[in-house]
Design a protein around this motif. Structure first.
Motif, PDB file in Angstrom:
ATOM      1  N   ARG A  22       0.843  -1.129   0.000  1.00  0.00           N
ATOM      2  CA  ARG A  22       0.198   0.038   0.063  1.00  0.00           C
ATOM      3  C   ARG A  22       0.972   1.287  -0.083  1.00  0.00           C
ATOM      4  O   ARG A  22       0.506   2.297  -0.553  1.00  0.00           O
ATOM      5  CB  ARG A  22      -0.966   0.214   1.244  1.00  0.00           C
ATOM      6  CG  ARG A  22      -2.220  -0.887   1.099  1.00  0.00           C
ATOM      7  CD  ARG A  22      -3.147  -0.903   2.129  1.00  0.00           C
ATOM      8  NE  ARG A  22      -2.683  -0.941   3.601  1.00  0.00           N
ATOM      9  CZ  ARG A  22      -2.372  -2.110   4.106  1.00  0.00           C
ATOM     10  NH1 ARG A  22      -2.848  -3.338   3.403  1.00  0.00           N
ATOM     11  NH2 ARG A  22      -1.984  -2.178   5.396  1.00  0.00           N
ATOM     12  N   GLN A  23       2.132   1.062   0.914  1.00  0.00           N
ATOM     13  CA  GLN A  23       2.721   2.263   0.817  1.00  0.00           C
ATOM     14  C   GLN A  23       3.383   2.705  -0.591  1.00  0.00           C
ATOM     15  O   GLN A  23       3.675   3.783  -0.934  1.00  0.00           O
ATOM     16  CB  GLN A  23       3.950   2.027   1.951  1.00  0.00           C
ATOM     17  CG  GLN A  23       3.190   2.091   3.222  1.00  0.00           C
ATOM     18  CD  GLN A  23       2.557   3.556   3.671  1.00  0.00           C
ATOM     19  OE1 GLN A  23       3.346   4.679   3.491  1.00  0.00           O
ATOM     20  NE2 GLN A  23       1.391   3.432   4.231  1.00  0.00           N
ATOM     21  N   GLU A  28       3.381   5.662  -5.650  1.00  0.00           N
ATOM     22  CA  GLU A  28       3.399   5.547  -7.110  1.00  0.00           C
ATOM     23  C   GLU A  28       4.927   5.094  -7.441  1.00  0.00           C
ATOM     24  O   GLU A  28       5.433   5.583  -8.328  1.00  0.00           O
ATOM     25  CB  GLU A  28       3.278   6.842  -7.803  1.00  0.00           C
ATOM     26  CG  GLU A  28       1.703   7.310  -7.276  1.00  0.00           C
ATOM     27  CD  GLU A  28       1.189   8.540  -8.431  1.00  0.00           C
ATOM     28  OE1 GLU A  28       2.036   9.083  -8.827  1.00  0.00           O
ATOM     29  OE2 GLU A  28       0.112   8.677  -8.218  1.00  0.00           O
ATOM     30  N   VAL A  29       5.501   3.972  -6.664  1.00  0.00           N
ATOM     31  CA  VAL A  29       6.671   3.615  -7.280  1.00  0.00           C
ATOM     32  C   VAL A  29       6.457   2.081  -7.465  1.00  0.00           C
ATOM     33  O   VAL A  29       5.691   1.265  -6.872  1.00  0.00           O
ATOM     34  CB  VAL A  29       7.597   3.555  -5.736  1.00  0.00           C
ATOM     35  CG1 VAL A  29       8.910   2.586  -5.913  1.00  0.00           C
ATOM     36  CG2 VAL A  29       7.727   4.770  -5.442  1.00  0.00           C
ATOM     37  N   SER A  30       7.168   1.802  -8.585  1.00  0.00           N
ATOM     38  CA  SER A  30       6.971   0.364  -8.969  1.00  0.00           C
ATOM     39  C   SER A  30       7.469  -0.672  -7.951  1.00  0.00           C
ATOM     40  O   SER A  30       8.363  -0.201  -7.542  1.00  0.00           O
ATOM     41  CB  SER A  30       7.427   0.344 -10.337  1.00  0.00           C
ATOM     42  OG  SER A  30       8.820  -0.025 -10.605  1.00  0.00           O
ATOM     43  N   GLN A  62      15.986  -1.059   4.938  1.00  0.00           N
ATOM     44  CA  GLN A  62      16.114  -0.766   3.375  1.00  0.00           C
ATOM     45  C   GLN A  62      15.038  -0.276   2.672  1.00  0.00           C
ATOM     46  O   GLN A  62      14.945   0.659   1.824  1.00  0.00           O
ATOM     47  CB  GLN A  62      16.802  -1.821   2.735  1.00  0.00           C
ATOM     48  CG  GLN A  62      18.372  -2.161   3.162  1.00  0.00           C
ATOM     49  CD  GLN A  62      18.866  -3.449   2.858  1.00  0.00           C
ATOM     50  OE1 GLN A  62      19.593  -3.942   3.696  1.00  0.00           O
ATOM     51  NE2 GLN A  62      18.584  -3.723   1.507  1.00  0.00           N
ATOM     52  N   ILE A  63      13.727  -1.230   2.809  1.00  0.00           N
ATOM     53  CA  ILE A  63      12.479  -0.936   2.167  1.00  0.00           C
ATOM     54  C   ILE A  63      12.254   0.540   2.758  1.00  0.00           C
ATOM     55  O   ILE A  63      11.636   1.240   1.875  1.00  0.00           O
ATOM     56  CB  ILE A  63      11.476  -2.250   2.378  1.00  0.00           C
ATOM     57  CG1 ILE A  63      11.846  -3.282   1.800  1.00  0.00           C
ATOM     58  CG2 ILE A  63      10.011  -1.669   2.070  1.00  0.00           C
ATOM     59  CD1 ILE A  63      11.221  -4.486   2.337  1.00  0.00           C
ATOM     60  N   ILE A  69       9.875   6.406   4.606  1.00  0.00           N
ATOM     61  CA  ILE A  69       9.105   6.189   5.520  1.00  0.00           C
ATOM     62  C   ILE A  69      10.172   5.960   6.728  1.00  0.00           C
ATOM     63  O   ILE A  69      11.172   5.244   6.687  1.00  0.00           O
ATOM     64  CB  ILE A  69       7.847   5.531   5.617  1.00  0.00           C
ATOM     65  CG1 ILE A  69       8.319   3.820   5.176  1.00  0.00           C
ATOM     66  CG2 ILE A  69       6.980   6.078   4.447  1.00  0.00           C
ATOM     67  CD1 ILE A  69       7.208   3.041   5.367  1.00  0.00           C
ATOM     68  N   SER A  70       9.655   6.022   7.817  1.00  0.00           N
ATOM     69  CA  SER A  70      10.243   5.613   9.059  1.00  0.00           C
ATOM     70  C   SER A  70      10.331   4.293   9.221  1.00  0.00           C
ATOM     71  O   SER A  70       9.428   3.534   9.024  1.00  0.00           O
ATOM     72  CB  SER A  70       9.689   6.211  10.379  1.00  0.00           C
ATOM     73  OG  SER A  70      10.247   5.388  11.672  1.00  0.00           O
TER      74      SER A  70
END
Length: 155
Positions: A22-23, A28-30, A62-63, A69-70
């Motif tokens: 969802r994040q 809008e990142v593939s 890393q994600i 995001i935190s």
């Protein structure tokens, strides 16, 4: 009864995967872009998002970096950290994209020290801890500022 714990772990893996998806979609990142930025393979990220793999704390960090995001949010979602008490100040610090993770942690530590100090009615021990935390943060900030000033002058 033993199956209950396994089911909870399975649910946490699905939850973190769905949350990451969802994040990623909201940003809008593939899948391919996030995998590249996070330094993991596309299939592995896909398996995480589908709840088939439980990522390590390092992979979550890393994600989080790739999603901007935190990492703490992902750690709580994955069950690695306990959720902390909500606070508008801590939420703002956590959400600020201009602060490094280290800076966020220092600000959080100082803020929580003040809150603990107030809860203990200003005990001498807690007051000393608050003063030490503030002193350390100021020294660290001054050291970084001086280093930055030196770099700017030498340029």
């Amino acid at each position: 009864m033993a199956g209950d714990g396994v089911e909870k772990i399975g649910q946490a893996v699905e939850d973190i995967g769905g949350y990451i998806r969802r994040q990623r979609e909201g940003a809008e990142v593939s899948l391919r872009q996030l995998a590249k930025v996070a330094g993991i393979s596309n299939p592995y990220l896909s398996q995480i998002e589908r709840g088939l793999r439980k990522p390590s704390a390092e992979i979550l960090a890393q994600i989080a970096t790739g999603l901007r995001i935190s990492a703490e949010v992902l750690y709580v979602r994955a069950g690695i950290l306990e959720p902390r008490e909500s606070s508008p100040v801590l939420d703002a610090v956590t959400a600020d994209p201009d602060l490094s993770e280290r800076q966020k942690q220092v600000l959080t530590d100082i803020y929580e020290s003040f809150r603990r100090g107030n809860a203990v009615d200003g005990s001498a021990v807690e007051s000393a801890a608050v003063e030490n935390a503030v002193e350390n943060a100021v020294e660290n900030a001054a050291g970084r500022s001086a280093a930055t000033d030196t770099e700017n002058v030498s340029k």
